[in-house]
Scaffold this motif. Structure first.
Motif, PDB file in Angstrom:
ATOM      1  N   GLU A   7       0.753  -1.226  -0.093  1.00 23.74           N
ATOM      2  CA  GLU A   7       0.052  -0.049  -0.042  1.00 23.74           C
ATOM      3  C   GLU A   7       0.730   1.329   0.027  1.00 23.74           C
ATOM      4  N   PRO A   8       0.469   2.550  -0.484  1.00 20.68           N
ATOM      5  CA  PRO A   8       1.217   3.641  -0.508  1.00 20.68           C
ATOM      6  C   PRO A   8       1.495   3.975   1.000  1.00 20.68           C
ATOM      7  N   PHE A   9       2.679   4.429   1.004  1.00 21.00           N
ATOM      8  CA  PHE A   9       3.358   5.281   2.377  1.00 21.00           C
ATOM      9  C   PHE A   9       2.278   6.155   2.728  1.00 21.00           C
ATOM     10  N   SER A  10       1.696   6.351   4.225  1.00 21.12           N
ATOM     11  CA  SER A  10       0.957   7.304   4.598  1.00 21.12           C
ATOM     12  C   SER A  10       1.523   7.726   5.822  1.00 21.12           C
ATOM     13  N   ARG A  11       1.757   9.109   5.864  1.00 27.20           N
ATOM     14  CA  ARG A  11       2.028   9.963   7.174  1.00 27.20           C
ATOM     15  C   ARG A  11       1.158   9.783   8.350  1.00 27.20           C
ATOM     16  N   GLU A  12      -0.163   9.835   7.756  1.00 25.07           N
ATOM     17  CA  GLU A  12      -1.302   9.810   8.791  1.00 25.07           C
ATOM     18  C   GLU A  12      -1.009   8.359   9.431  1.00 25.07           C
ATOM     19  N   LYS A  13      -0.720   7.271   8.789  1.00 21.97           N
ATOM     20  CA  LYS A  13      -0.497   6.081   9.549  1.00 21.97           C
ATOM     21  C   LYS A  13       0.681   6.121  10.675  1.00 21.97           C
ATOM     22  N   GLY A  22      -0.009   5.451  14.439  1.00 27.36           N
ATOM     23  CA  GLY A  22       0.783   4.604  15.201  1.00 27.36           C
ATOM     24  C   GLY A  22       1.764   4.985  16.499  1.00 27.36           C
ATOM     25  N   VAL A  23       1.938   6.537  16.384  1.00 23.31           N
ATOM     26  CA  VAL A  23       2.853   6.735  17.347  1.00 23.31           C
ATOM     27  C   VAL A  23       1.983   7.377  18.517  1.00 23.31           C
TER      28      VAL A  23
END
Ligand SMILES: [Zn+2]
Length: 159
Positions: A56-62, A66-67
Motif C-alpha cells: 500500500e502507499p506510504f502514509s504519514r497519517e498511519k 501509530g505513534v
C-alpha cells in the motif's frame, strides 16, 4: 496531466527544478489551450509491504496514528507528530528505497521519537521491539542514559 483550469488533457513543461533535498522535482507547466500556468510536484512513489504481503502507499497519517498511542498523556502536540511523520518519511526516502517493509518503518520512527519524548519512545520501543521483561526496559533505559552522558560530555571532552 489535465489542466486544472479548463481540463484540457495535456500540458507543456516550461520549467523543471529539483528541490534542495533532491527528493522531488517541481515542474512549471502551461496549458496549450487556455495558456494558464500551474505547478506540479513530483516525488518517487513510496510503498509499504505489509506483513500479509499487501502493498500500500506510504502514509504519514498511519505513522501519526501509530505513534499517537505511545504519546498519550505526554506533552506532545499534533504538530510534533506531523513533524515526526515528516522526518520518518524523509529518512526512508533518503535511503533511496521505493518499498519498505512495514516492520522496518518502526526503525525509522525510533530515532525522531527518542528526540521528541523519551517516555513515548520507551512505550513505542517496548511494543515494537516486543520487550518481554524488566531487563529489556532496563537495557533500553541504560542506552538512553548513555545517550545523555555522551551529550553532556561532548563539549568537555578535552578536559
Ligand atoms: Zn487550460
Amino acid at each position: 496531466m489535465f489542466c486544472p483550469f479548463c481540463r484540457y488533457p495535456d500540458s507543456r513543461v516550461i520549467d523543471s527544478r529539483t528541490s534542495d533535498d533532491g527528493l522531488s522535482i517541481r515542474r512549471r507547466r502551461q496549458c496549450p489551450d487556455c495558456g494558464r500556468r500551474f505547478s506540479t510536484n513530483e516525488t518517487a512513489s513510496l510503498s509499504v509491504i505489509k506483513r500479509n504481503g499487501v502493498v500500500e502507499p506510504f502514509s504519514r497519517e498511519k505513522i501519526v496514528s501509530g505513534v499517537r498511542k505511545a504519546c498519550q498523556g505526554r506533552p506532545v502536540t499534533d504538530t510534533d507528530l506531523a513533524v515526526l511523520a515528516q522526518k520518518v518519511e524523509e529518512a526512508i526516502r533518503a535511503t533511496g528505497a521505493a518499498q519498505i517493509e512495514a516492520n522496518d518503518i518502526g526503525l525509522s520512527i525510533l530515532p525522531p521519537l527518542k528526540e521528541l519524548d523519551e517516555v513515548a519512545y520507551l512505550r513505542f520501543a517496548s511494543v515494537y521491539q516486543a520487550f518481554d521483561s524488566l531487563e529489556d526496559f532496563e537495557s533500553a533505559i541504560t542506552l538512553l542514559r548513555t545517550d545523555h552522558d555522551t551529550r553532556v560530555d561532548a563539549p568537555t571532552q578535552d578536559l
